[in-house]
Design a protein around this motif. Structure first.
Motif, PDB file in Angstrom:
ATOM      1  N   ARG A 193      -6.532   6.199  -2.405  1.00  0.00           N
ATOM      2  CA  ARG A 193      -6.589   7.329  -1.465  1.00  0.00           C
ATOM      3  C   ARG A 193      -5.268   7.481  -0.708  1.00  0.00           C
ATOM      4  NH1 ARG A 193     -11.641   6.036   1.928  1.00  0.00           N
ATOM      5  NH2 ARG A 193     -11.234   8.048   2.885  1.00  0.00           N
ATOM      6  N   VAL A 194      -4.690   6.343  -0.285  1.00  0.00           N
ATOM      7  CA  VAL A 194      -3.391   6.428   0.394  1.00  0.00           C
ATOM      8  C   VAL A 194      -2.357   7.036  -0.549  1.00  0.00           C
ATOM      9  CG1 VAL A 194      -1.490   5.083   1.377  1.00  0.00           C
ATOM     10  CG2 VAL A 194      -3.853   4.467   1.918  1.00  0.00           C
ATOM     11  N   ILE A 210      -2.259  10.865  -0.901  1.00  0.00           N
ATOM     12  CA  ILE A 210      -1.564  11.554   0.183  1.00  0.00           C
ATOM     13  C   ILE A 210      -0.051  11.400   0.024  1.00  0.00           C
ATOM     14  CG2 ILE A 210      -1.237  11.691   2.697  1.00  0.00           C
ATOM     15  CD1 ILE A 210      -3.986  10.511   3.092  1.00  0.00           C
ATOM     16  N   VAL A 211       0.378  10.122  -0.119  1.00  0.00           N
ATOM     17  CA  VAL A 211       1.811   9.845  -0.183  1.00  0.00           C
ATOM     18  C   VAL A 211       2.452  10.549  -1.385  1.00  0.00           C
ATOM     19  CG1 VAL A 211       3.505   8.009  -0.520  1.00  0.00           C
ATOM     20  CG2 VAL A 211       1.601   7.668   1.050  1.00  0.00           C
ATOM     21  N   LYS A 252      -8.797   2.054  -1.373  1.00  0.00           N
ATOM     22  CA  LYS A 252      -7.938   2.438  -0.260  1.00  0.00           C
ATOM     23  C   LYS A 252      -6.540   2.815  -0.752  1.00  0.00           C
ATOM     24  CE  LYS A 252      -8.196   1.427   4.436  1.00  0.00           C
ATOM     25  NZ  LYS A 252      -8.965   0.631   5.373  1.00  0.00           N
ATOM     26  N   GLU A 253      -5.984   1.972  -1.629  1.00  0.00           N
ATOM     27  CA  GLU A 253      -4.643   2.252  -2.126  1.00  0.00           C
ATOM     28  C   GLU A 253      -4.624   3.569  -2.902  1.00  0.00           C
ATOM     29  OE1 GLU A 253      -1.645   0.879  -1.536  1.00  0.00           O
ATOM     30  OE2 GLU A 253      -2.830  -0.170  -0.028  1.00  0.00           O
ATOM     31  N   ILE A 258      -0.735  -6.428   1.220  1.00  0.00           N
ATOM     32  CA  ILE A 258      -1.841  -7.226   0.666  1.00  0.00           C
ATOM     33  C   ILE A 258      -1.491  -8.714   0.685  1.00  0.00           C
ATOM     34  CG2 ILE A 258      -3.397  -7.540  -1.301  1.00  0.00           C
ATOM     35  CD1 ILE A 258      -3.518  -4.776   0.181  1.00  0.00           C
ATOM     36  N   GLN A 289       5.605  -1.720  -0.792  1.00  0.00           N
ATOM     37  CA  GLN A 289       4.873  -1.490   0.464  1.00  0.00           C
ATOM     38  C   GLN A 289       3.451  -2.029   0.331  1.00  0.00           C
ATOM     39  OE1 GLN A 289       5.034   2.770   1.069  1.00  0.00           O
ATOM     40  NE2 GLN A 289       6.716   2.581   2.538  1.00  0.00           N
ATOM     41  N   SER A 290       2.784  -1.631  -0.746  1.00  0.00           N
ATOM     42  CA  SER A 290       1.394  -2.055  -0.917  1.00  0.00           C
ATOM     43  C   SER A 290       1.284  -3.555  -1.103  1.00  0.00           C
ATOM     44  CB  SER A 290       0.772  -1.349  -2.121  1.00  0.00           C
ATOM     45  OG  SER A 290       0.943   0.031  -1.992  1.00  0.00           O
ATOM     46  N   LYS A 306     -12.366  -2.621  -2.448  1.00  0.00           N
ATOM     47  CA  LYS A 306     -11.985  -1.904  -1.231  1.00  0.00           C
ATOM     48  C   LYS A 306     -10.492  -1.611  -1.241  1.00  0.00           C
ATOM     49  CE  LYS A 306     -15.183  -4.109   1.936  1.00  0.00           C
ATOM     50  NZ  LYS A 306     -15.226  -5.118   2.979  1.00  0.00           N
ATOM     51  N   VAL A 307      -9.700  -2.645  -1.612  1.00  0.00           N
ATOM     52  CA  VAL A 307      -8.247  -2.477  -1.618  1.00  0.00           C
ATOM     53  C   VAL A 307      -7.845  -1.401  -2.614  1.00  0.00           C
ATOM     54  CG1 VAL A 307      -6.065  -3.599  -2.220  1.00  0.00           C
ATOM     55  CG2 VAL A 307      -7.742  -4.808  -0.824  1.00  0.00           C
TER      56      VAL A 307
END
Lengths: 444, 444
Positions: free
Chosen positions: A354-355, A358-359, A351-352, A331, A326-327, A347-348
């Motif tokens: 933090r995502v 949650i996941v 972000k990944e 990208i 998915q990631s 940034k990537v």
């Protein structure tokens, strides 16, 4: 439509057929000619009006084109070739067997022949290989009236007159002029005052991927191509660029599914070629999956004592693989479209991360509840499985996010480099965490 | 370029800046305005010439557009909105918060306001939602001279005059006329004699994917859109279609990597949204991977007696998954591009079977040699592993080839239906073959 044509031929209604074809779109005529018998194909081709014939010809499948050239007279070949745009002629010649090429070249004017030879030399997928030479060129010092006259006189055989190209006496590109500006300007206005000199253009050696990017970025319908001395040598039109965009996308789909890319349609590709394109990557991936196998072998004692642990390996590996792909897909696509740049790597990653928190939490909690409450699995085994799942998803997402960027930085293709590596890395990591946690929690 | 602009503002060189900006391409100006401070952004926007301003505005990011509308006077808003093409205006309004929409609508002419309201009602992704109304309309009975006059008079604010659209007195579409035919025809020729009435067009309700297909198939640069009474209501231009093509491709990439599709750029999407788009499919896949787990649990006795068998499970599952996704990717892409049709299912199955025979043989033989000669694994274990590998690859390729076609036949999206199912089916099958062969060959 093919039925109607056959019917008319059978009943000898040639004049009706001619009228019928005049009403139809060249693309549709070409599509339906595919279904005709060889001799009917030639008949229909001969019935077509001269101008339409060349256009229909350019849309025919290669086999039909070749069959027509082999069947018609030298004079007829000459007529078709002279009416074909240079880019279509070159595409067509590239696919022909040598004896048919001879017949085509023999019936081509010396000037066009020279152009063809020059075009065949441009590197595949370069701007030079996709451009055409049929464009309207204006001079800066012309007035609008003169320019319109010039366009009228020379426009008939041009691929497009929607944009005209302004050059100086050394044929150097000075600017472009959309036909709209030409039509809407006063008759005595000078071209140099109304032309657009901020337009983007390309060198003949520029890669087609870059060309497609410029068309998208600047909403272009055509683009000038210049040689190393900044002389205008050709133009690229949007219809060819749309094909390139789809071709590049197809290649990315294939690479991300671990195949050697090809733009041959599936049904036209031989079984052997298909197998060849697939087997290399499957071999590489099969051998790299052995890494995972050897990790399992090292922890044979753990499996031996708690054999139920084996049954969670597929779930762990699949979820890790899916989370990672998915990631990486997002990208890779972002890099391809220019939304994400190499400098965005921090940034990537953030972000990944933090995502993934949650996941990973959601997946682990759901899994825990299912195993503990529904399947009544021992709580320490549950903790082992869900703990491993949590860390696997986090690592998978970070690796999936950063690997395509590293590939791009190393000037490798993100699509082909990232996908296979991710599975191997994530699988190996998942198993190591799994067995380590098992030892810890289950005291093996 | 952003540096130069800031420099000039800092040094108060406003006239130089104005001249500098006149030389630049609107797309580049918009791109570089992103980096400016808010008050500099407004300053640069005001310096731009009126015509350029609206064009630059349409290329700005939504936040900048909103900030500008909030900051400038009502009269200035009016000027921008009147110069903006309707499709750009609608796109822009759709993204605005209610209070800003009010300011825009207040400053829009009643006629344009009515169009905007009508456009906002078209279903998302329909032809109606992507078309624009700024086109040149001609009448059949006009002469070429009259038509050119008409184009001159009405063409200024049209998005394109490259193609003109011919209508009757009820505004019904009769044909199209490329500007090339208009320019190159005799002055007294009637439009109805030179127009093309075989051109393809769309209904307002037509899906954008179909529109993109027609543009590609017929090499179009613009297309007429008609309502239910065949009246011409708008046109679609190639620049918007190129965006749609990329958007549809992005969605397919996302769906095939098991995500809910979105066309939001990655870096602009919130962590929560990203997590939400991913977690659902990961949960579904995690739970379906449990099927595989339960198969392993059923064969616990086999694993218990020959624990080394566990170490080949990852390789078997990965190779099966990769082999299957190679096939499904090719077929999904073929279906999307129209190269493969539902009726080709037998051809696809035969082809995949033949390809899989070659691929499966190569993989099994290489694997056998590696295990038996290099890793000195027991020959019966080798036969179990390689036999399972052989059948797994064959099944994976056939399932991968046929599932997307079944999905399409059931009117499901091949991209989203096929990928997840394939892994589960192939994994389950691989393990069942594996353990059955193990029992057979190893006599457990």
């Amino acid at each position: 439509m093919a039925m109607t044509i056959m019917e008319m031929i059978k009943n000898n209604k040639i004049i009706e057929l001619s009228e019928y074809l005049q009403e139809k779109n060249s693309v549709d005529i070409a599509k339906n000619m595919m279904y005709l018998e060889p001799c009917d194909l030639i008949l229909v081709f001969r019935i077509l009006q001269k101008d339409t014939a060349a256009e229909v010809f350019s849309y025919l499948k290669q086999e039909s084109q070749q069959y027509i050239v082999e069947s018609i007279s030298d004079d007829e070949v000459k007529e078709v070739i002279e009416k074909l745009f240079l880019d279509d002629t070159v595409d067509f010649i590239e696919e022909l067997p040598a004896n048919v090429v001879k017949k085509v070249i023999r019936n081509t004017s010396p000037q066009k022949r020279e152009f063809i030879n020059q075009f065949l030399k441009y590197k595949e997928c370069s701007a030079g290989s996709i451009m055409t030479i049929e464009f309207v060129d204006l001079k800066e010092e012309m007035t609008v009236k003169e320019a319109i006259e010039h366009t009228r006189k020379t426009g008939v055989n041009k691929e497009t007159i929607d944009t005209c190209f302004v050059i100086d006496k050394y044929r150097r590109l000075k600017g472009i002029l959309p036909i709209k500006s030409l039509i809407l300007s006063k008759e005595d206005e000078l071209i140099e005052n109304i032309m657009d000199n901020s337009s983007v253009y390309a060198k003949t050696s520029e890669d087609q991927e870059r060309i497609a990017y410029l068309f998208k970025e600047y909403d272009l319908v055509s683009m000038a191509v210049v040689d190393n001395e900044e002389r205008l040598v050709g133009i690229i039109t949007i219809d060819d660029v749309v094909d390139i965009i789809e071709q590049e996308n197809t290649e990315d789909f294939q690479k991300m599914a671990a195949m050697e890319p090809t733009d041959e349609p599936y049904l036209k590709t031989s079984v052997f070629t298909l197998a060849k394109h697939r087997v290399v990557w499957l071999l590489v991936l099969m051998i790299s999956a052995m890494v995972t196998g050897s990790i399992i072998q090292q922890f044979e004692d753990v499996l031996q004592s708690v054999v139920i642990l084996a049954s969670f390996i597929p779930m762990l590996m699949d979820t890790g693989g899916n989370a990672g792909s998915q990631s990486s897909t997002l990208i890779i696509r972002g890099l391809a479209l220019g939304d994400i740049k190499i400098k965005d790597y921090l940034k990537v990653m953030t972000k990944e991360f933090r995502v993934s928190l949650i996941v990973a939490t959601v997946l682990s909690v759901v899994n825990f509840l299912r195993l503990y409450l529904l399947q009544k699995v021992d709580i320490m085994v549950c903790l082992t499985v869900c703990g491993s799942l949590f860390f696997t998803v986090i690592i998978a997402k970070i690796v999936g996010g950063i690997l395509p960027i590293i590939a791009k930085k190393l000037k490798c293709d993100p699509a082909i480099m990232a996908s296979p590596l991710i599975t191997t890395i994530v699988d190996a990591f998942a198993l190591m965490v799994y067995f380590t946690l098992a030892k810890l929690f289950l005291g093996i």
